[in-house]
Motif scaffolding. Structure first.
Motif, PDB file in Angstrom:
ATOM      1  N   GLN A 166     -38.651 -13.529  29.044  1.00  0.00           N
ATOM      2  CA  GLN A 166     -37.245 -13.958  29.070  1.00  0.00           C
ATOM      3  C   GLN A 166     -36.435 -13.327  27.940  1.00  0.00           C
ATOM      4  O   GLN A 166     -35.230 -13.522  27.857  1.00  0.00           O
ATOM      5  CB  GLN A 166     -37.168 -15.482  28.963  1.00  0.00           C
ATOM      6  N   GLY A 167     -37.091 -12.573  27.070  1.00  0.00           N
ATOM      7  CA  GLY A 167     -36.386 -11.875  26.000  1.00  0.00           C
ATOM      8  C   GLY A 167     -36.559 -12.465  24.618  1.00  0.00           C
ATOM      9  O   GLY A 167     -36.018 -11.939  23.642  1.00  0.00           O
ATOM     10  N   TYR A 168     -37.298 -13.564  24.496  1.00  0.00           N
ATOM     11  CA  TYR A 168     -37.471 -14.195  23.194  1.00  0.00           C
ATOM     12  C   TYR A 168     -38.465 -13.427  22.319  1.00  0.00           C
ATOM     13  O   TYR A 168     -39.416 -12.816  22.821  1.00  0.00           O
ATOM     14  CB  TYR A 168     -37.959 -15.634  23.353  1.00  0.00           C
ATOM     15  N   LEU A 169     -38.215 -13.491  21.022  1.00  0.00           N
ATOM     16  CA  LEU A 169     -39.167 -13.000  20.029  1.00  0.00           C
ATOM     17  C   LEU A 169     -40.063 -14.185  19.679  1.00  0.00           C
ATOM     18  O   LEU A 169     -39.573 -15.233  19.247  1.00  0.00           O
ATOM     19  CB  LEU A 169     -38.424 -12.504  18.785  1.00  0.00           C
ATOM     20  N   VAL A 170     -41.365 -14.043  19.875  1.00  0.00           N
ATOM     21  CA  VAL A 170     -42.292 -15.162  19.720  1.00  0.00           C
ATOM     22  C   VAL A 170     -43.323 -14.865  18.635  1.00  0.00           C
ATOM     23  O   VAL A 170     -43.935 -13.792  18.613  1.00  0.00           O
ATOM     24  CB  VAL A 170     -43.022 -15.469  21.047  1.00  0.00           C
ATOM     25  N   ARG A 171     -43.512 -15.839  17.767  1.00  0.00           N
ATOM     26  CA  ARG A 171     -44.574 -15.759  16.758  1.00  0.00           C
ATOM     27  C   ARG A 171     -45.656 -16.768  17.115  1.00  0.00           C
ATOM     28  O   ARG A 171     -45.377 -17.901  17.486  1.00  0.00           O
ATOM     29  CB  ARG A 171     -44.012 -16.067  15.373  1.00  0.00           C
ATOM     30  N   THR A 172     -46.923 -16.328  17.010  1.00  0.00           N
ATOM     31  CA  THR A 172     -48.039 -17.225  17.218  1.00  0.00           C
ATOM     32  C   THR A 172     -49.128 -16.899  16.205  1.00  0.00           C
ATOM     33  O   THR A 172     -49.063 -15.880  15.520  1.00  0.00           O
ATOM     34  CB  THR A 172     -48.595 -17.120  18.657  1.00  0.00           C
ATOM     35  N   ARG A 173     -50.115 -17.785  16.128  1.00  0.00           N
ATOM     36  CA  ARG A 173     -51.242 -17.567  15.223  1.00  0.00           C
ATOM     37  C   ARG A 173     -52.489 -17.248  16.045  1.00  0.00           C
ATOM     38  O   ARG A 173     -52.804 -17.934  17.006  1.00  0.00           O
ATOM     39  CB  ARG A 173     -51.483 -18.800  14.346  1.00  0.00           C
ATOM     40  N   THR A 174     -53.183 -16.217  15.630  1.00  0.00           N
ATOM     41  CA  THR A 174     -54.412 -15.824  16.321  1.00  0.00           C
ATOM     42  C   THR A 174     -55.616 -16.627  15.843  1.00  0.00           C
ATOM     43  O   THR A 174     -56.684 -16.576  16.460  1.00  0.00           O
ATOM     44  CB  THR A 174     -54.703 -14.329  16.095  1.00  0.00           C
ATOM     45  N   ASP A 175     -55.442 -17.340  14.750  1.00  0.00           N
ATOM     46  CA  ASP A 175     -56.499 -18.175  14.188  1.00  0.00           C
ATOM     47  C   ASP A 175     -55.844 -19.187  13.264  1.00  0.00           C
ATOM     48  O   ASP A 175     -54.713 -18.982  12.810  1.00  0.00           O
ATOM     49  CB  ASP A 175     -57.526 -17.326  13.419  1.00  0.00           C
ATOM     50  N   ALA A 176     -56.526 -20.278  12.987  1.00  0.00           N
ATOM     51  CA  ALA A 176     -55.933 -21.332  12.159  1.00  0.00           C
ATOM     52  C   ALA A 176     -57.004 -22.045  11.342  1.00  0.00           C
ATOM     53  O   ALA A 176     -58.132 -22.260  11.820  1.00  0.00           O
ATOM     54  CB  ALA A 176     -55.187 -22.340  13.030  1.00  0.00           C
ATOM     55  N   ASP A 177     -56.633 -22.396  10.094  1.00  0.00           N
ATOM     56  CA  ASP A 177     -57.501 -23.175   9.202  1.00  0.00           C
ATOM     57  C   ASP A 177     -58.868 -22.526   9.014  1.00  0.00           C
ATOM     58  O   ASP A 177     -59.868 -23.212   8.761  1.00  0.00           O
ATOM     59  CB  ASP A 177     -57.672 -24.606   9.730  1.00  0.00           C
ATOM     60  N   LEU A 178     -58.924 -21.214   9.142  1.00  0.00           N
ATOM     61  CA  LEU A 178     -60.135 -20.412   8.913  1.00  0.00           C
ATOM     62  C   LEU A 178     -61.270 -20.744   9.867  1.00  0.00           C
ATOM     63  O   LEU A 178     -62.409 -20.316   9.658  1.00  0.00           O
ATOM     64  CB  LEU A 178     -60.629 -20.575   7.457  1.00  0.00           C
ATOM     65  N   GLN A 179     -60.982 -21.463  10.942  1.00  0.00           N
ATOM     66  CA  GLN A 179     -62.040 -21.891  11.859  1.00  0.00           C
ATOM     67  C   GLN A 179     -62.607 -20.725  12.669  1.00  0.00           C
ATOM     68  O   GLN A 179     -63.819 -20.492  12.672  1.00  0.00           O
ATOM     69  CB  GLN A 179     -61.498 -22.977  12.793  1.00  0.00           C
ATOM     70  N   GLU A 180     -61.763 -20.023  13.386  1.00  0.00           N
ATOM     71  CA  GLU A 180     -62.249 -18.916  14.213  1.00  0.00           C
ATOM     72  C   GLU A 180     -62.892 -17.808  13.374  1.00  0.00           C
ATOM     73  O   GLU A 180     -63.961 -17.307  13.749  1.00  0.00           O
ATOM     74  CB  GLU A 180     -61.109 -18.338  15.061  1.00  0.00           C
TER      75      GLU A 180
END
Length: 376
Positions: free
Chosen positions: A300-314
Motif C-alpha cells: 500500500q506504500g507504507y514504510l514498515v519497520r520490523t524486528r527480525t529477532d527480539a530479546d536475544l532469543q532467536e
C-alpha cells in the motif's frame, strides 16, 4: 565500483539513476526506483555499549532473568555504518535542566556490594549539561557509544558527509518514559509535552542542515495529507535521497503530542509511527507482526519497520525462521541485535548477499532493480 567508470547501454542509465548522478538521464529512469522499494539493514538499540563488569554482577544478583536481554553491545555508530547498517536506533531521555541522569543508581549498588568500581559511564560534564541523553534504562543501563543525543547525530552526519552518495540512513528515535516493571528503583523520566518535543526537533536541526534530511513536508508535497501523498505518488526516488537521512519516531503513544499544531506533520522533522490510514501515516512499525500483514502494508506504500529477532532469543538458538519470514515480508527496515558485521556466537546474523547495505525489496521492487547496482 568506482564512480568514474564508463558504463554502456540501458544498464548505464539505470545505474546512473541509482547512484544519484546528474546528466542526461531520462525522467522515466530516475522515477523507476523509490526509497521504499528497497530493504535496509538496521540495528536495534544501536547506541548500546553493554554492561561494565561490576554492573553485570549486580544485574546477575538482583535480576538474573533480565540480564539476558541487556547483555549485548554494539560498536560505534561509525563502525556500524561502515559495516552496512542503514537504520540506527537511538533511545532518548529528556534532560531539560541537565544532571538528571548524572549519578546512576547502579554505581551506588556496585559500591555497596564492595565490587571494583567500573570505568565512568560517560563524561560527567556532558551529563550535567541540558539536552537529550541516549541510554537504555535510566540508572541501570546507561552506557552508550555516543553521548549526548546531538553527539550521536554529529557522528552520523560526519559519516554521511564522508560518503555523499550513500543510501539513505534512517534514524529511529525512541522517546523513553518511566516503566513500572524495572528491577530496581529509577529516577522518573521527563514528560514529552509540547516544549519537550519542540526541543527534540530543535536538537536535530542544530546538527543537520535542512537540505541534509528528508522531512514529512518533502514527502507530502502538494497533497493535503501525508497518507494521501504516499498512497498516490509514493516516496521520493532513491536518486533524490542519496546522501540524506530520515528521522522516524519509534513510539506510537507520542504521536498525538508531536502532531499538536502540526497537522499531518507540517513543519516537523520526524515521521510518526502512525496507525495506517491516519493523516500522518507514511511510516509504521509491526515489530511482532506477521509477514502477511506487513506485506499488505508495504504494497500500500507504507514504510514498515520490523524486528527480525527480539530479546536475544532467536540468536541464542540460531533460529532463523523469524528472520527469514520478516525478510520475505517486504518490510523495508529490518532491525536486529546482530547485523552481519556483528554475528552472535551461535552464528546468527542478519544481512544481505555480498555484504550489501540494502537489497531490492522482494515484494515491491521493479524488475529492473539489481542488488549489485544499489551501492557505489
Amino acid at each position: 565500483m568506482r564512480t568514474n567508470q564508463r558504463f554502456g547501454g540501458a544498464k548505464s542509465i539505470l545505474l546512473a539513476c541509482l547512484l544519484g548522478f546528474s546528466g542526461s538521464v531520462p525522467a522515466a529512469a530516475t522515477s523507476e526506483l523509490r526509497l521504499n522499494q528497497l530493504q535496509y539493514l538496521g540495528s536495534h538499540n544501536s547506541y548500546h555499549a553493554g554492561l561494565a563488569p561490576s554492573e553485570a554482577v549486580i544485574w546477575q544478583r538482583k535480576h538474573f532473568e533480565k540480564l539476558a536481554i541487556v547483555d549485548y553491545a554494539h560498536p560505534s555508530l561509525t563502525q556500524q555504518l561502515d559495516d552496512g547498517v542503514r537504520q540506527i536506533e537511538l533511545d532518548v531521555y529528556g534532560d531539560s535542566k541537565g544532571g538528571r541522569y548524572a549519578h546512576p543508581a547502579i554505581t551506588e549498588l556496585v559500591s555497596e556490594a564492595g565490587l571494583p568500581s567500573d570505568p565512568p559511564f560517560a563524561d560527567p560534564a556532558t551529563m550535567l549539561r541540558p539536552g537529550y541523553k541516549v541510554m537504555h534504562i535510566q540508572d541501570l543501563d546507561q552506557r552508550s557509544n555516543c553521548q549526548p543525543f546531538t553527539a550521536c547525530l554529529a557522528e552520523v552526519r560526519s559519516w554521511s558527509q564522508a560518503h555523499p552518495t550513500h543510501l539513505p540512513v534512517f534514524i529511529l528515535v525512541e522517546t523513553v518514559r518511566s516503566s513500572l516493571d524495572q528491577p530496581f528503583p529509577t529516577v522518573k523520566t521527563e514528560a514529552y509535552d509540547g516544549p519537550a518535543l519542540d526541543a527534540l526537533d530543535a536538537e536535530i536541526r542544530s546538527v543537520f542542515k535542512r537540505k541534509e534530511y528528508i522531512s514529512p513536508d518533502d514527502v507530502r508535497g502538494r497533497y493535503a495529507t501525508l497518507n494521501r501523498a504516499i498512497r498516490a505518488q509514493g516516496w521520493p526516488t532513491l536518486a533524490s535521497v542519496r546522501g540524506k537521512v530520515i528521522f522516524l519516531l519509534d513510539q506510537r503513544w507520542v504521536g498525538p503530542g508531536y502532531l499538536q499544531g502540526h497537522s499531518s506533520l507540517r513543519g516537523r522533522v520526524l515521521f510518526t509511527n502512525a496507525a495506517p490510514g491516519s493523516d500522518d501515516a507514511a511510516f509504521t512499525e509491526l515489530n511482532g507482526g506477521d509477514a502477511a500483514s506487513i506485506t499488505q502494508l508495504v504494497k500500500q506504500g507504507y514504510l514498515v519497520r520490523t524486528r527480525t529477532d527480539a530479546d536475544l532469543q532467536e540468536p541464542r538458538r540460531n533460529d532463523t525462521r523469524r528472520r527469514d519470514s520478516m525478510m520475505e515480508s517486504g518490510a523495508q527496515l529490518l532491525s536486529t541485535d546482530y547485523p552481519a558485521g556483528e554475528p552472535a556466537t551461535s552464528g546468527y546474523a542478519v544481512g544481505f548477499s555480498n555484504h550489501l547495505p540494502a537489497r531490492c525489496n522482494p515484494q515491491t521492487a521493479p524488475a529492473a532493480c539489481q542488488n549489485s547496482e544499489l551501492s557505489p
